[in-house]
Design a protein around this motif. Structure first.
Motif, PDB file in Angstrom:
ATOM      1  N   CYS A 132       0.858  -1.178   0.000  1.00  0.00           N
ATOM      2  CA  CYS A 132       0.000   0.000   0.000  1.00  0.00           C
ATOM      3  C   CYS A 132       0.901   1.237   0.000  1.00  0.00           C
ATOM      4  CB  CYS A 132      -0.889   0.025   1.238  1.00  0.00           C
ATOM      5  SG  CYS A 132      -1.964  -1.421   1.379  1.00  0.00           S
ATOM      6  N   TYR A 133       0.592   2.215  -0.844  1.00  0.00           N
ATOM      7  CA  TYR A 133       1.526   3.334  -0.943  1.00  0.00           C
ATOM      8  C   TYR A 133       0.851   4.612  -1.421  1.00  0.00           C
ATOM      9  CZ  TYR A 133       1.438   2.696  -6.018  1.00  0.00           C
ATOM     10  OH  TYR A 133       1.029   2.610  -7.320  1.00  0.00           O
ATOM     11  N   SER A 134       1.406   5.735  -0.972  1.00  0.00           N
ATOM     12  CA  SER A 134       1.121   7.018  -1.600  1.00  0.00           C
ATOM     13  C   SER A 134       2.343   7.470  -2.388  1.00  0.00           C
ATOM     14  CB  SER A 134       0.747   8.073  -0.547  1.00  0.00           C
ATOM     15  OG  SER A 134       1.810   8.252   0.376  1.00  0.00           O
ATOM     16  N   GLN A 135       3.500   6.935  -2.004  1.00  0.00           N
ATOM     17  CA  GLN A 135       4.734   7.103  -2.784  1.00  0.00           C
ATOM     18  C   GLN A 135       5.388   5.734  -2.886  1.00  0.00           C
ATOM     19  OE1 GLN A 135       7.481  10.342  -1.754  1.00  0.00           O
ATOM     20  NE2 GLN A 135       9.203   8.961  -2.080  1.00  0.00           N
ATOM     21  N   LEU A 136       5.457   5.195  -4.077  1.00  0.00           N
ATOM     22  CA  LEU A 136       6.015   3.863  -4.242  1.00  0.00           C
ATOM     23  C   LEU A 136       7.495   3.871  -3.900  1.00  0.00           C
ATOM     24  CD1 LEU A 136       5.402   0.962  -5.108  1.00  0.00           C
ATOM     25  CD2 LEU A 136       6.077   1.603  -7.437  1.00  0.00           C
ATOM     26  N   ASP A 137       7.876   3.001  -2.999  1.00  0.00           N
ATOM     27  CA  ASP A 137       9.285   2.878  -2.623  1.00  0.00           C
ATOM     28  C   ASP A 137      10.092   2.476  -3.863  1.00  0.00           C
ATOM     29  OD1 ASP A 137      11.759   2.205  -1.443  1.00  0.00           O
ATOM     30  OD2 ASP A 137      10.755   1.678   0.426  1.00  0.00           O
ATOM     31  N   THR A 138      11.229   3.106  -4.037  1.00  0.00           N
ATOM     32  CA  THR A 138      12.060   2.838  -5.226  1.00  0.00           C
ATOM     33  C   THR A 138      12.423   1.365  -5.346  1.00  0.00           C
ATOM     34  OG1 THR A 138      14.045   3.406  -3.952  1.00  0.00           O
ATOM     35  CG2 THR A 138      13.051   5.156  -5.282  1.00  0.00           C
ATOM     36  N   GLU A 139      12.465   0.641  -4.211  1.00  0.00           N
ATOM     37  CA  GLU A 139      12.866  -0.760  -4.282  1.00  0.00           C
ATOM     38  C   GLU A 139      11.846  -1.622  -5.048  1.00  0.00           C
ATOM     39  OE1 GLU A 139      12.591  -3.442  -0.934  1.00  0.00           O
ATOM     40  OE2 GLU A 139      11.786  -1.819   0.306  1.00  0.00           O
ATOM     41  N   TYR A 140      10.621  -1.090  -5.222  1.00  0.00           N
ATOM     42  CA  TYR A 140       9.601  -1.862  -5.933  1.00  0.00           C
ATOM     43  C   TYR A 140       9.430  -1.427  -7.392  1.00  0.00           C
ATOM     44  CZ  TYR A 140       8.140  -3.798  -1.433  1.00  0.00           C
ATOM     45  OH  TYR A 140       8.097  -4.461  -0.230  1.00  0.00           O
ATOM     46  N   TYR A 141      10.258  -0.503  -7.873  1.00  0.00           N
ATOM     47  CA  TYR A 141      10.081   0.004  -9.235  1.00  0.00           C
ATOM     48  C   TYR A 141      10.127  -1.122 -10.269  1.00  0.00           C
ATOM     49  CZ  TYR A 141      10.413   4.979  -7.970  1.00  0.00           C
ATOM     50  OH  TYR A 141      10.184   6.220  -7.461  1.00  0.00           O
ATOM     51  N   THR A 142      11.135  -1.987 -10.171  1.00  0.00           N
ATOM     52  CA  THR A 142      11.261  -3.079 -11.139  1.00  0.00           C
ATOM     53  C   THR A 142      10.115  -4.065 -11.009  1.00  0.00           C
ATOM     54  OG1 THR A 142      13.676  -2.893 -11.150  1.00  0.00           O
ATOM     55  CG2 THR A 142      12.740  -4.965 -11.926  1.00  0.00           C
ATOM     56  N   GLU A 143       9.792  -4.427  -9.761  1.00  0.00           N
ATOM     57  CA  GLU A 143       8.712  -5.389  -9.511  1.00  0.00           C
ATOM     58  C   GLU A 143       7.370  -4.845 -10.006  1.00  0.00           C
ATOM     59  OE1 GLU A 143       7.825  -9.201  -8.329  1.00  0.00           O
ATOM     60  OE2 GLU A 143       9.798  -8.255  -8.107  1.00  0.00           O
ATOM     61  N   PHE A 144       7.167  -3.539  -9.859  1.00  0.00           N
ATOM     62  CA  PHE A 144       5.918  -2.887 -10.254  1.00  0.00           C
ATOM     63  C   PHE A 144       5.660  -3.022 -11.765  1.00  0.00           C
ATOM     64  CE2 PHE A 144       3.487   0.941 -11.486  1.00  0.00           C
ATOM     65  CZ  PHE A 144       2.390   0.802 -10.659  1.00  0.00           C
ATOM     66  N   LYS A 145       6.751  -3.052 -12.534  1.00  0.00           N
ATOM     67  CA  LYS A 145       6.629  -3.107 -13.995  1.00  0.00           C
ATOM     68  C   LYS A 145       6.416  -4.525 -14.523  1.00  0.00           C
ATOM     69  CE  LYS A 145       9.705   0.876 -14.442  1.00  0.00           C
ATOM     70  NZ  LYS A 145      11.063   1.325 -14.879  1.00  0.00           N
ATOM     71  N   LEU A 146       6.631  -5.520 -13.673  1.00  0.00           N
ATOM     72  CA  LEU A 146       6.512  -6.906 -14.129  1.00  0.00           C
ATOM     73  C   LEU A 146       5.048  -7.296 -14.327  1.00  0.00           C
ATOM     74  CD1 LEU A 146       9.125  -8.693 -11.820  1.00  0.00           C
ATOM     75  CD2 LEU A 146       9.429  -7.991 -14.203  1.00  0.00           C
ATOM     76  N   LYS A 147       4.773  -7.973 -15.427  1.00  0.00           N
ATOM     77  CA  LYS A 147       3.402  -8.419 -15.690  1.00  0.00           C
ATOM     78  C   LYS A 147       3.000  -9.571 -14.780  1.00  0.00           C
ATOM     79  CE  LYS A 147       3.267  -7.005 -20.535  1.00  0.00           C
ATOM     80  NZ  LYS A 147       3.090  -7.454 -21.958  1.00  0.00           N
ATOM     81  N   ASP A 148       3.991 -10.394 -14.419  1.00  0.00           N
ATOM     82  CA  ASP A 148       3.691 -11.569 -13.607  1.00  0.00           C
ATOM     83  C   ASP A 148       4.173 -11.419 -12.166  1.00  0.00           C
ATOM     84  OD1 ASP A 148       6.350 -11.544 -14.235  1.00  0.00           O
ATOM     85  OD2 ASP A 148       6.496 -13.683 -14.702  1.00  0.00           O
ATOM     86  N   SER A 149       4.247 -10.195 -11.666  1.00  0.00           N
ATOM     87  CA  SER A 149       4.704  -9.965 -10.296  1.00  0.00           C
ATOM     88  C   SER A 149       3.770 -10.641  -9.294  1.00  0.00           C
ATOM     89  CB  SER A 149       4.751  -8.468  -9.993  1.00  0.00           C
ATOM     90  OG  SER A 149       5.036  -8.256  -8.623  1.00  0.00           O
ATOM     91  N   LYS A 150       4.355 -11.191  -8.251  1.00  0.00           N
ATOM     92  CA  LYS A 150       3.550 -11.798  -7.194  1.00  0.00           C
ATOM     93  C   LYS A 150       2.976 -10.733  -6.248  1.00  0.00           C
ATOM     94  CE  LYS A 150       7.063 -14.234  -5.769  1.00  0.00           C
ATOM     95  NZ  LYS A 150       7.928 -15.175  -5.005  1.00  0.00           N
ATOM     96  N   TYR A 151       3.439  -9.488  -6.392  1.00  0.00           N
ATOM     97  CA  TYR A 151       2.974  -8.396  -5.537  1.00  0.00           C
ATOM     98  C   TYR A 151       1.715  -7.744  -6.105  1.00  0.00           C
ATOM     99  CZ  TYR A 151       7.352  -8.575  -2.920  1.00  0.00           C
ATOM    100  OH  TYR A 151       8.404  -8.983  -2.132  1.00  0.00           O
ATOM    101  N   THR A 152       0.840  -7.311  -5.197  1.00  0.00           N
ATOM    102  CA  THR A 152      -0.316  -6.495  -5.561  1.00  0.00           C
ATOM    103  C   THR A 152      -0.098  -5.102  -4.996  1.00  0.00           C
ATOM    104  OG1 THR A 152      -1.793  -8.410  -5.493  1.00  0.00           O
ATOM    105  CG2 THR A 152      -2.819  -6.233  -5.393  1.00  0.00           C
ATOM    106  N   PHE A 153      -0.204  -4.094  -5.850  1.00  0.00           N
ATOM    107  CA  PHE A 153       0.089  -2.722  -5.428  1.00  0.00           C
ATOM    108  C   PHE A 153      -1.211  -1.925  -5.290  1.00  0.00           C
ATOM    109  CE2 PHE A 153       3.923  -4.272  -7.452  1.00  0.00           C
ATOM    110  CZ  PHE A 153       4.912  -3.863  -6.564  1.00  0.00           C
ATOM    111  N   HIS A 154      -1.388  -1.284  -4.136  1.00  0.00           N
ATOM    112  CA  HIS A 154      -2.596  -0.509  -3.825  1.00  0.00           C
ATOM    113  C   HIS A 154      -2.200   0.958  -3.723  1.00  0.00           C
ATOM    114  CE1 HIS A 154      -4.473  -4.390  -2.663  1.00  0.00           C
ATOM    115  NE2 HIS A 154      -3.281  -4.643  -2.134  1.00  0.00           N
ATOM    116  N   SER A 155      -2.504   1.731  -4.757  1.00  0.00           N
ATOM    117  CA  SER A 155      -2.092   3.135  -4.803  1.00  0.00           C
ATOM    118  C   SER A 155      -3.060   4.039  -4.040  1.00  0.00           C
ATOM    119  CB  SER A 155      -1.997   3.598  -6.255  1.00  0.00           C
ATOM    120  OG  SER A 155      -1.724   4.979  -6.316  1.00  0.00           O
ATOM    121  N   ASN A 156      -2.496   5.045  -3.367  1.00  0.00           N
ATOM    122  CA  ASN A 156      -3.313   6.054  -2.671  1.00  0.00           C
ATOM    123  C   ASN A 156      -2.566   7.380  -2.720  1.00  0.00           C
ATOM    124  OD1 ASN A 156      -5.265   7.326  -1.154  1.00  0.00           O
ATOM    125  ND2 ASN A 156      -4.415   6.628   0.802  1.00  0.00           N
TER     126      ASN A 156
END
Length: 463
Positions: A307-331
């Motif tokens: 969950c984020y209002s500012q995405l941590d830089t450490e997730y930038y690569t993971e965020f772009k992956l189509k098959d990422s195991k992470y779910t990102f909740h933007s706010n």
């Protein structure tokens, strides 16, 4: 009657154990200890220290092991623990002695005691592990009460002492860290035990320590770490980052077996999560509300939800992956605040605002969370139950090594729990003053110039 005669003959034979002298001294160093005294003292240690052994054991079997474990020395003699001897020859002599002595008994009792003695020697069962730990502990006690008599006599090194004490740290670690470690340090400091730097593990923070300001690993650090990995020393990154970010950052470091993530809230053995500590969901929501009221951006992670209002830089690569195991909740607009039972919350902002948030969190949840600065514009919150220091304890226990066999590097407040636990703590030249005020050993150059690698090359030059 033949059975009784054999039993009595055995009882008379083992009376000789009262005359088998050991290297350790008793009565505050006035005379040598006998094997009989050692076995009695060891049995009492087992009875009293059982609460620190976390597996259920058959205590009658443990006591039997202790009673019989040194009877073979009536024939084979005592072998000095720190002396120079052939392990293979010792085992051969003691096996022959066991057949001679236990062979006096009726066959059923001979077989039982031989089996128990062999079980102790192999050290594989729960009972044998505990009994062996008590054996090593009792020997340590004799050195404490005789001003390190056998350590002085055999000019013991730290590595020899550590290897001798390994069953204690493996099976009753509270006894090691609560009692033995302090005496070990005392005799290392006064030179009785020689510090031959038995490093088994190198642990390091990443940002501000192992990587430079461009978030790259300096060539010197790569070269040195890979060299010592090849020599059998493990490497553990200990970071506030999550696993994908750490692996991406350290892609040129080979064979990393453990990862300490989120300042110790997550520990991975390879890809397998072996430890995780979360915070209460309602508390997390309250802290997020306070942080957003202060205008701070945030990122919170629970399992594979971010969950984020500012995405941590450490997730930038993971965020772009189509098959990422992470779910990102933007706010990004703070209009849909969402909370999980987070393992870590990160706030982004300025030190002045951090002071306000820290005061709020410490006053309301100081008994439940740790809050600390991990960068110039970053503050982390994790459970009170986790820290980089606690994570290293778990990793060391999983590996069967001592914290005293670890060298660790750090630069910031969140590294202190790790630096104050290990045998060889080192602060970076660029470390915050709060770190350098506590840790005396400092790298000759900063993280920008590969300070970790340069320090290790000099420190381990004889390895």
């Amino acid at each position: 009657m033949d059975r009784l005669q054999k039993q009595i003959k055995f009882i008379l034979e083992i009376d000789k154990i009262k005359g088998i002298l050991r290297q350790g001294l008793v009565l505050n160093g006035k005379r040598q200890e006998t094997d009989a005294e050692h076995s009695w003292h060891m049995a009492m240690c087992a009875v009293l220290l059982k609460e620190y052994y976390h597996d259920e054991v058959d205590m009658l079997k443990v006591i039997k092991m202790i009673l019989v474990h040194d009877i073979v020395e009536i024939v084979a003699g005592d072998t000095p623990a720190y002396g120079n001897y052939s392990q293979a020859e010792k085992e051969k002599n003691e096996l022959e002695a066991s057949k001679e002595i236990y062979g006096i008994l009726p066959q059923d009792q001979r077989d039982e005691l031989m089996e128990i003695w062999l079980e102790f020697e192999k050290g594989e069962t729960k009972e044998a592990k505990f009994a062996n730990a008590c054996d090593r502990f009792q020997g340590f006690i004799q050195n404490v009460t005789s001003d390190a008599h056998t350590w002085r006599k055999f000019k013991v090194t730290k590595s020899k002492l550590m290897n001798r004490m390994r069953p204690i740290v493996n099976f009753i670690p509270e006894v090691y860290y609560g009692y033995i470690q302090g005496y070990m340090k005392e005799y290392l400091d006064n030179g009785v035990v020689t510090d031959d730097k038995p490093i088994k593990l190198i642990a390091t923070d990443l940002d501000g320590t192992f990587v430079n300001s461009e978030k790259k690993v300096p060539e010197k650090n790569k070269e040195v770490i890979n060299k010592y990995i090849d020599k059998g020393i493990s490497f553990v990154p200990s970071s506030g980052r999550d696993l994908p970010s750490i692996k991406e950052l350290l892609e040129d470091i080979k064979d990393i077996k453990y990862f300490s993530c989120f300042n110790g809230a997550r520990i991975f053995r390879g890809e397998k999560l072996i430890h995780s500590v979360k915070m209460d969901k309602e508390m997390c929501l309250d802290i997020l509300k306070k942080g957003t009221e202060l205008g701070l951006k945030y990122s919170g992670t629970s399992n594979y939800d971010v969950c984020y209002s500012q995405l941590d830089t450490e997730y930038y690569t993971e965020f772009k992956l189509k098959d990422s195991k992470y779910t990102f909740h933007s706010n990004e607009n703070f209009d849909n605040l969402k909370a999980f039972d987070f393992e870590k919350i990160v706030f982004f902002g300025t030190q002045d605002v951090f002071k306000v948030l820290r005061k709020y969190v410490e006053e309301k949840y100081g008994d439940k969370v740790n809050i600390f600065v991990s960068g110039d514009y970053v503050i982390d919150i994790v459970s009170k139950k986790c820290s980089k220091g606690n994570a290293l304890k778990i990793i060391a226990q999983d590996m069967g090594i001592y914290l005293d066999e670890i060298i660790a590097f750090g630069d910031n407040e969140n590294d202190l729990s790790m630096l104050t636990e290990v045998g060889y703590p080192v602060a970076m030249k660029n470390a915050k003053e709060v770190v350098k005020n506590i840790i005396s050993q400092i790298t000759p150059v900063s993280n920008e110039e590969g300070g970790v690698g340069i320090y290790l090359d000099e420190f381990l030059k004889d390895k």
